[in-house]
Every structure is written in structure tokens, then in C-alpha cells.
Design a protein around this motif. Structure first.
Motif, short mmCIF file in Angstrom:
data_model
loop_
_atom_site.label_atom_id
_atom_site.label_comp_id
_atom_site.label_asym_id
_atom_site.label_seq_id
_atom_site.Cartn_x
_atom_site.Cartn_y
_atom_site.Cartn_z
N ASP A 48 0.69 -1.30 -0.04
CA ASP A 48 -0.12 0.15 0.04
C ASP A 48 0.94 1.42 -0.05
OD1 ASP A 48 -2.21 -1.70 0.06
OD2 ASP A 48 -2.63 -1.15 1.95
N HIS A 93 -6.33 2.23 -1.72
CA HIS A 93 -5.15 1.54 -1.40
C HIS A 93 -3.61 2.32 -1.35
CE1 HIS A 93 -6.82 -2.53 -0.78
NE2 HIS A 93 -7.69 -2.16 -2.01
N PHE A 94 -3.60 3.13 -2.26
CA PHE A 94 -2.56 4.00 -2.36
C PHE A 94 -2.38 5.60 -1.96
CE2 PHE A 94 -2.13 0.59 -5.80
CZ PHE A 94 -1.05 0.07 -4.76
#
Length: 98
Positions: free
Chosen positions: A43, A91-92
């Protein structure tokens, strides 16, 4: 050498705005493939200093700009791109203003 070719391939396809309309099924597969590949990275991948402004983030940004700027997109492709963007944001924590 194969990683460099993959980089060039991804960068070229993400920037190819004509492919969005001319071959939406291929572009859907591209988005799906990138989605699956990015599920394999941690992540914090884009927040690590070495990866902050890497080719992939720039390529994905170009792809999302092409998608956002195209009013004639196939509905399935548009849905795939929206799901992919949601994944990237969640997620990022990138492209959060998109």
C-alpha cells in the motif's frame, strides 16, 4: 531488460487516447491487468521516496486524464476505469482529487 520493456509498453498504452475509443475491449483488459498487478504491491508503494514520481504514477495519471477528457467512452470501460481509480485512491491514497 524485460522490466524496461514493460515500462515502455505501459507508458505508451496509458498515454494512447485514441485506443480508448478505437479498442475499448483491449483497454478494459489493460485496466484489469494493471489493477491485478498493483494488488501485488504494498500500500505504501507510491509514497516511498524512490517511487513517488515514478513512471507508473505519471502513466496512470495520463490514462485517467484521457478517460476523464473523453465523452464518448464505452460504458463498460468507463465503469472499469472508475473501479480502478477507486482502488488507487483507497489503497495508495493517490489521485484523490480526481
Amino acid at each position: 531488460e524485460s522490466f524496461k520493456k514493460w515500462q515502455e509498453f505501459v507508458a505508451a498504452l496509458c498515454r494512447c487516447d485514441t485506443l480508448l475509443e478505437s479498442n475499448p475491449s483491449f483497454y478494459r483488459l489493460l485496466v484489469k491487468t494493471l489493477h491485478h498487478q498493483l494488488k501485488l504491491v504494498p500500500d505504501d508503494f507510491f509514497s516511498v521516496d524512490l517511487a513517488k514520481n515514478n513512471f507508473l504514477k505519471c502513466s496512470l495519471s495520463a490514462m485517467l486524464q484521457n478517460v476523464n477528457g473523453n465523452c464518448n467512452l464505452d460504458n463498460e470501460l468507463l465503469s472499469s476505469c472508475k473501479r480502478f481509480l477507486s482502488f488507487l485512491q483507497f489503497h495508495f491514497q493517490i489521485f484523490e482529487g480526481e
